[in-house]
Each structure stands twice: as structure tokens, then as C-alpha cells.
Design an enzyme around this catalytic site. Structure first.
Site, PDB file in Angstrom:
ATOM      1  N   SER A 145      87.819  27.436  82.014  1.00 44.24           N
ATOM      2  CA  SER A 145      88.018  28.862  82.229  1.00 44.24           C
ATOM      3  C   SER A 145      88.493  29.502  80.943  1.00 44.24           C
ATOM      4  O   SER A 145      89.148  28.850  80.113  1.00 44.24           O
ATOM      5  CB  SER A 145      89.080  29.084  83.321  1.00 44.24           C
ATOM      6  OG  SER A 145      89.502  30.434  83.355  1.00 44.24           O
ATOM      7  N   TYR A 158      97.648  27.610  86.533  1.00 44.90           N
ATOM      8  CA  TYR A 158      96.181  27.567  86.522  1.00 44.90           C
ATOM      9  C   TYR A 158      95.672  27.465  85.085  1.00 44.90           C
ATOM     10  O   TYR A 158      94.830  26.612  84.774  1.00 44.90           O
ATOM     11  CB  TYR A 158      95.609  28.810  87.196  1.00 44.90           C
ATOM     12  CG  TYR A 158      94.108  28.898  87.115  1.00 44.90           C
ATOM     13  CD1 TYR A 158      93.305  28.102  87.916  1.00 44.90           C
ATOM     14  CD2 TYR A 158      93.488  29.766  86.221  1.00 44.90           C
ATOM     15  CE1 TYR A 158      91.919  28.174  87.840  1.00 44.90           C
ATOM     16  CE2 TYR A 158      92.107  29.853  86.135  1.00 44.90           C
ATOM     17  CZ  TYR A 158      91.323  29.054  86.951  1.00 44.90           C
ATOM     18  OH  TYR A 158      89.945  29.129  86.851  1.00 44.90           O
TER      19      TYR A 158
END
Length: 252
Positions: A145, A158
Site C-alpha cells: 500500500s 496498518y
């Protein structure tokens, strides 16, 4: 867009029940690969496999459980033989302020986003090495990501898991590359998947912070990311697109 996949690739795609994983599975089948669909939701996998036809195999598996991944490997080998393409797309995104101390969410993200990748690499890495040694194209592609690099408030854990995936990919490249196994990290920006529906804090979810980002930036579709994956793994065997970042045009 179709991309050439030489020699009829045999692929494993995790997270195949929805989002980027599902889109990648669709792309690879369209490109002529045989694809094992790995995810926890058996009903979704069976439905997708029926839609995609005989080149798709539903393999229920939980990437956080090494025994489950080992059982999936046995099922894949029995049905499809040796794998030469692995796409780690399983992931979970659970933002909250670190002050909330959500150990349950932290553990789930680490177990899925990082340890899950390791379980899959452990299970199918030997296949990739053997395929490359036999002269085939062999790919390990990990979906990370943009959060691996860009700091977003409330996304500390995250982002940390995705930074770990990006670093892991780089390190694996040093081990696999000399044996002709390509390793690629794909880092999408804002993408319209069901990850937002897992957020239990209304202020941060689709009706809050995340939704505001969608409104301001617009989002990639899973198919946009899958199209890029198809391009990456369709390159000639000696070409490794090692680290690819894909963002909506309005995302800085």
C-alpha cells in the site's frame, strides 16, 4: 486489457473472495492462466470459480493459519500441479487512534497482512524456485500500500504492516532474484474495495475520514490494480518490475 502470460501460467491468488484479489484472479484467468482462488469465504470462492470456468479452482484457506495454508498447497498441487505465480492480495485495514490500544485489531492486521504473506511464501516459494530452475517465468507479487510510505493519522499499525511487506519483498528479492524468481511489490493508493466496511469507528469509515478521501480524490477500482498486475507478470522473464506505485491521479 489482456496481457500475454507465456506458457500458460499456474497461479495462486490470496484474498480472492473480493477486492483486488478477486480482480487479479479475473485478470489472470482472462489472460490464460489457471488460478487457485484462496480466501476464507468458501461461498464467495465457489461462486467466483463457477463464473470464471474450468481454469479457476476454489481453495478455502485462512492465510493466518499455517496448517490451513499447507492444506491449500496440497489441494493446489493435486489439482493444478506446480505453481509459478503467487499473488499475495489478502489484507485487512482497521484504522483507529493508537491511544485506543486496540490489540485485537493490531493482531489481526499483523497476522493477515504480514504473517499471512510469510505463510504463503513458505508454502509456495519452493514451487517458484523449481519453476524458475526449469526455465519457466516465476513471480512472487505482494500487494502492499502507499501507506507503507505515506503517513495517515489513525493508520499507524496498518501502515507499519504494509511497510513490513514492502521491506520483506525487497529482502526476498535478494534471495530469490539470483535464482531467477521475480519479486514485485505493488503499492496502490486509494482503492474502492470492501476494506472500508470493516472499520468499526464511524468517524473513520465510509461516512467519515475515509469517505471524505473518496470524495476529494476519487479512487482506483480493483480492476485498475489487476490490470497493472497482469502487465507486470507478463513482462519477459529477465525483466522484473520490482516496485510499482499506482495512485488515483488526484492523490498526491
Amino acid at each position: 486489457m489482456a496481457h500475454p502470460t507465456p506458457d500458460g501460467r499456474t497461479a495462486v491468488v490470496t484474498g480472492a473472495a473480493s477486492g483486488i484479489g478477486e480482480a487479479v484472479a479475473r485478470q489472470l484467468v482472462a489472460d490464460g492462466a489457471r488460478v487457485a482462488l484462496l480466501a476464507r469465504r468458501e461461498d464467495r470462492l465457489e461462486q467466483l470459480a463457477a463464473e470464471l470456468g474450468p481454469n479457476a479452482l476454489a481453495v478455502p484457506a485462512d492465510v493466518t493459519d499455517p496448517a490451513s495454508v499447507d492444506a491449500a498447497r496440497q489441494q493446489v498441487h493435486a489439482a493444478l500441479g506446480r505453481v509459478d505465480l503467487v499473488v499475495n492480495a489478502a489484507g485487512v485495514m482497521l484504522p483507529n487512534p493508537v491511544d485506543d490500544g486496540r490489540i485485537d485489531e493490531w493482531t489481526r492486521m499483523i497476522d493477515t497482512n504480514l504473517t499471512g504473506v510469510l505463510h504463503v511464501v513458505r508454502a509456495f516459494g519452493p514451487d517458484l524456485v523449481a519453476a524458475a530452475a526449469a526455465g519457466a517465468t516465476a513471480d512472487l507479487l505482494n500487494v502492499s500500500s502507499i501507506g507503507a510510505h505515506v503517513v495517515f493519522p489513525n493508520y499507524a499499525v496498518y501502515g507499519a504492516t504494509k511497510a513490513a511487506v514492502t521491506q520483506l519483498s525487497a529482502a526476498l528479492r535478494s534471495e530469490y532474484g539470483p535464482r531467477d524468481v521475480r519479486v514485485t511489490t505493488v503499492e496502490p493508493g486509494l482503492t474502492d474495495t470492501e476494506l472500508g466496511s470493516h472499520i468499526d469507528n464511524p468517524a473513520l469509515g465510509p461516512d467519515g475520514q475515509l469517505g471524505a478521501m473518496f470524495d476529494a480524490i476519487g479512487a482506483l477500482s480493483p480492476a485498475d490494480v489487476a490490470d497493472l498486475v497482469g502487465y507486470v507478470v507478463g513482462r519477459p522473464r529477465h525483466v522484473n518490475l520490482r516496485h510499482v506505485v499506482v495512485l488515483p491521479t488526484r492523490q498526491a
